[in-house]
Design a protein around this motif. Structure first.
Motif, PDB file in Angstrom:
ATOM      1  N   ALA A  81      67.271 118.841  13.497  1.00  0.00           N
ATOM      2  CA  ALA A  81      66.382 119.139  12.370  1.00  0.00           C
ATOM      3  C   ALA A  81      65.486 120.296  12.759  1.00  0.00           C
ATOM      4  CB  ALA A  81      65.536 117.925  12.005  1.00  0.00           C
ATOM      5  N   GLY A  82      64.937 120.929  11.756  1.00  0.00           N
ATOM      6  CA  GLY A  82      63.990 122.008  12.036  1.00  0.00           C
ATOM      7  C   GLY A  82      63.861 122.939  10.860  1.00  0.00           C
ATOM      8  N   PHE A  83      63.301 124.100  11.155  1.00  0.00           N
ATOM      9  CA  PHE A  83      63.133 125.142  10.155  1.00  0.00           C
ATOM     10  C   PHE A  83      64.292 126.117  10.322  1.00  0.00           C
ATOM     11  CE2 PHE A  83      58.750 123.816  11.304  1.00  0.00           C
ATOM     12  CZ  PHE A  83      58.441 123.180  10.112  1.00  0.00           C
ATOM     13  N   ASN A  84      65.221 126.100   9.363  1.00  0.00           N
ATOM     14  CA  ASN A  84      66.366 127.002   9.430  1.00  0.00           C
ATOM     15  C   ASN A  84      65.922 128.452   9.448  1.00  0.00           C
ATOM     16  OD1 ASN A  84      68.163 124.872   9.374  1.00  0.00           O
ATOM     17  ND2 ASN A  84      68.385 124.942   7.144  1.00  0.00           N
ATOM     18  N   ARG A  85      64.864 128.715   8.719  1.00  0.00           N
ATOM     19  CA  ARG A  85      64.276 130.050   8.734  1.00  0.00           C
ATOM     20  C   ARG A  85      62.796 129.931   8.397  1.00  0.00           C
ATOM     21  NH1 ARG A  85      67.166 129.402   4.381  1.00  0.00           N
ATOM     22  NH2 ARG A  85      66.270 129.704   2.337  1.00  0.00           N
ATOM     23  N   ILE A  86      62.032 130.813   8.999  1.00  0.00           N
ATOM     24  CA  ILE A  86      60.603 130.909   8.707  1.00  0.00           C
ATOM     25  C   ILE A  86      60.353 132.328   8.222  1.00  0.00           C
ATOM     26  CG2 ILE A  86      58.255 130.759   9.617  1.00  0.00           C
ATOM     27  CD1 ILE A  86      59.394 128.928  11.862  1.00  0.00           C
ATOM     28  N   ASN A  87      59.795 132.439   7.036  1.00  0.00           N
ATOM     29  CA  ASN A  87      59.471 133.739   6.464  1.00  0.00           C
ATOM     30  C   ASN A  87      57.959 133.910   6.594  1.00  0.00           C
ATOM     31  OD1 ASN A  87      58.644 135.779   4.639  1.00  0.00           O
ATOM     32  ND2 ASN A  87      60.513 135.519   3.450  1.00  0.00           N
ATOM     33  N   TRP A  88      57.547 134.628   7.622  1.00  0.00           N
ATOM     34  CA  TRP A  88      56.123 134.763   7.924  1.00  0.00           C
ATOM     35  C   TRP A  88      55.396 135.599   6.879  1.00  0.00           C
ATOM     36  CZ3 TRP A  88      54.095 131.395  11.025  1.00  0.00           C
ATOM     37  CH2 TRP A  88      54.898 130.810  12.004  1.00  0.00           C
ATOM     38  N   GLU A 101      76.426 109.855  11.967  1.00  0.00           N
ATOM     39  CA  GLU A 101      76.715 108.827  10.964  1.00  0.00           C
ATOM     40  C   GLU A 101      76.171 107.455  11.350  1.00  0.00           C
ATOM     41  OE1 GLU A 101      80.497 107.177   8.345  1.00  0.00           O
ATOM     42  OE2 GLU A 101      80.877 108.414  10.105  1.00  0.00           O
ATOM     43  N   GLU A 102      76.291 107.081  12.602  1.00  0.00           N
ATOM     44  CA  GLU A 102      75.886 105.729  13.009  1.00  0.00           C
ATOM     45  C   GLU A 102      74.376 105.521  12.996  1.00  0.00           C
ATOM     46  OE1 GLU A 102      76.367 105.038  17.480  1.00  0.00           O
ATOM     47  OE2 GLU A 102      77.457 106.915  17.173  1.00  0.00           O
ATOM     48  N   TYR A 103      73.611 106.595  12.825  1.00  0.00           N
ATOM     49  CA  TYR A 103      72.148 106.487  12.841  1.00  0.00           C
ATOM     50  C   TYR A 103      71.543 106.537  11.438  1.00  0.00           C
ATOM     51  CZ  TYR A 103      73.104 107.243  17.703  1.00  0.00           C
ATOM     52  OH  TYR A 103      73.605 107.123  18.973  1.00  0.00           O
ATOM     53  N   GLN A 104      72.391 106.634  10.420  1.00  0.00           N
ATOM     54  CA  GLN A 104      71.938 106.675   9.029  1.00  0.00           C
ATOM     55  C   GLN A 104      71.251 105.355   8.654  1.00  0.00           C
ATOM     56  OE1 GLN A 104      72.542 109.345   6.767  1.00  0.00           O
ATOM     57  NE2 GLN A 104      73.221 110.449   8.579  1.00  0.00           N
ATOM     58  N   GLY A 105      70.335 105.440   7.714  1.00  0.00           N
ATOM     59  CA  GLY A 105      69.747 104.241   7.141  1.00  0.00           C
ATOM     60  C   GLY A 105      68.574 103.665   7.906  1.00  0.00           C
ATOM     61  N   ASN A 106      68.068 104.395   8.899  1.00  0.00           N
ATOM     62  CA  ASN A 106      66.912 103.926   9.673  1.00  0.00           C
ATOM     63  C   ASN A 106      65.617 104.649   9.312  1.00  0.00           C
ATOM     64  OD1 ASN A 106      68.207 101.986  11.520  1.00  0.00           O
ATOM     65  ND2 ASN A 106      69.325 103.793  12.233  1.00  0.00           N
ATOM     66  N   GLY A 107      65.676 105.516   8.309  1.00  0.00           N
ATOM     67  CA  GLY A 107      64.482 106.270   7.907  1.00  0.00           C
ATOM     68  C   GLY A 107      64.139 107.407   8.848  1.00  0.00           C
ATOM     69  N   ILE A 108      65.027 107.732   9.755  1.00  0.00           N
ATOM     70  CA  ILE A 108      64.746 108.750  10.779  1.00  0.00           C
ATOM     71  C   ILE A 108      64.491 110.112  10.146  1.00  0.00           C
ATOM     72  CG2 ILE A 108      65.722 110.000  12.752  1.00  0.00           C
ATOM     73  CD1 ILE A 108      67.296 107.380  13.400  1.00  0.00           C
ATOM     74  N   VAL A 109      65.378 110.549   9.258  1.00  0.00           N
ATOM     75  CA  VAL A 109      65.245 111.901   8.713  1.00  0.00           C
ATOM     76  C   VAL A 109      64.040 112.007   7.784  1.00  0.00           C
ATOM     77  CG1 VAL A 109      66.376 113.744   7.404  1.00  0.00           C
ATOM     78  CG2 VAL A 109      67.678 112.433   9.060  1.00  0.00           C
TER      79      VAL A 109
END
Length: 181
Positions: A81-88, A101-109
């Motif tokens: 995850a992160g900032f794909n682009r930053i427009n300063w 896939e196995e980590y889906q559904g835990n509210g992580i994102v």
């Protein structure tokens, strides 16, 4: 080095070359799942492809153009995850994310996107954060909706996905909106 603790279980760490094996294996193990919505899977077929991606991420980070981090869940890399682009000049950033896939559904994102949005406004002093998701990618669209982002519209045929175009929904959040909710 960028390290950001989200909560007791989740944190973000700037991606490094030593993460390549884990990131590649995570990608490979979730390939069919991720391929539904991410256009780069066919270009990531060997470890060296992931290493090149990481080198590009580190170069862009050094040039202050983006921040790509591994998502750590209970100490294990589970996604990016992160900032794909930053427009300063316009004080905007675009958040991107994917999770094995196995980590889906835990509210992580959702936690990660919330933390990145706060970081953009409070630390980077940006004015706007965007999240884009394919119209049909409801799991991804739920994240900005859950966080109160505004649906700013649809960009038709904005992304080529292997054999067809997909439309993208653009979600936006302004600094004053975030700090008042």
């Amino acid at each position: 080095m960028f390290i950001h603790k989200v909560d007791e279980d989740v944190s973000l760490k700037l991606i490094e070359l030593r993460d390549a094996d884990r990131v590649f294996n995570l990608t490979n193990n979730s390939r069919n799942y991720l391929r539904q919505w991410l256009p780069w899977l066919d270009f990531t077929t060997k470890l060296e492809d992931t290493q090149e991606f990481i080198k590009m991420c580190l170069k862009d980070f050094a040039e202050n153009k983006s921040i790509n981090a591994v998502i750590l869940f209970k100490g294990e890399i589970v996604g990016i995850a992160g900032f794909n682009r930053i427009n300063w000049s316009n004080k905007t950033a675009s958040i991107g994310y994917w999770l094995g896939e196995e980590y889906q559904g835990n509210g992580i994102v959702t936690k990660v996107a919330k933390a990145l949005t706060s970081y953009a406004f409070n630390d980077l002093k940006l004015n706007k954060v965007e999240i884009r998701a394919a119209v049909g990618n409801l799991k991804s669209r739920n994240i900005p909706e859950r966080l109160g982002f505004i649906n700013e519209g649809c960009i038709r045929q904005s992304e080529w996905l292997y054999d067809h175009y997909v439309d993208s929904v653009v979600y936006g959040m302004l600094a004053h909106e975030w700090n008042n909710h």
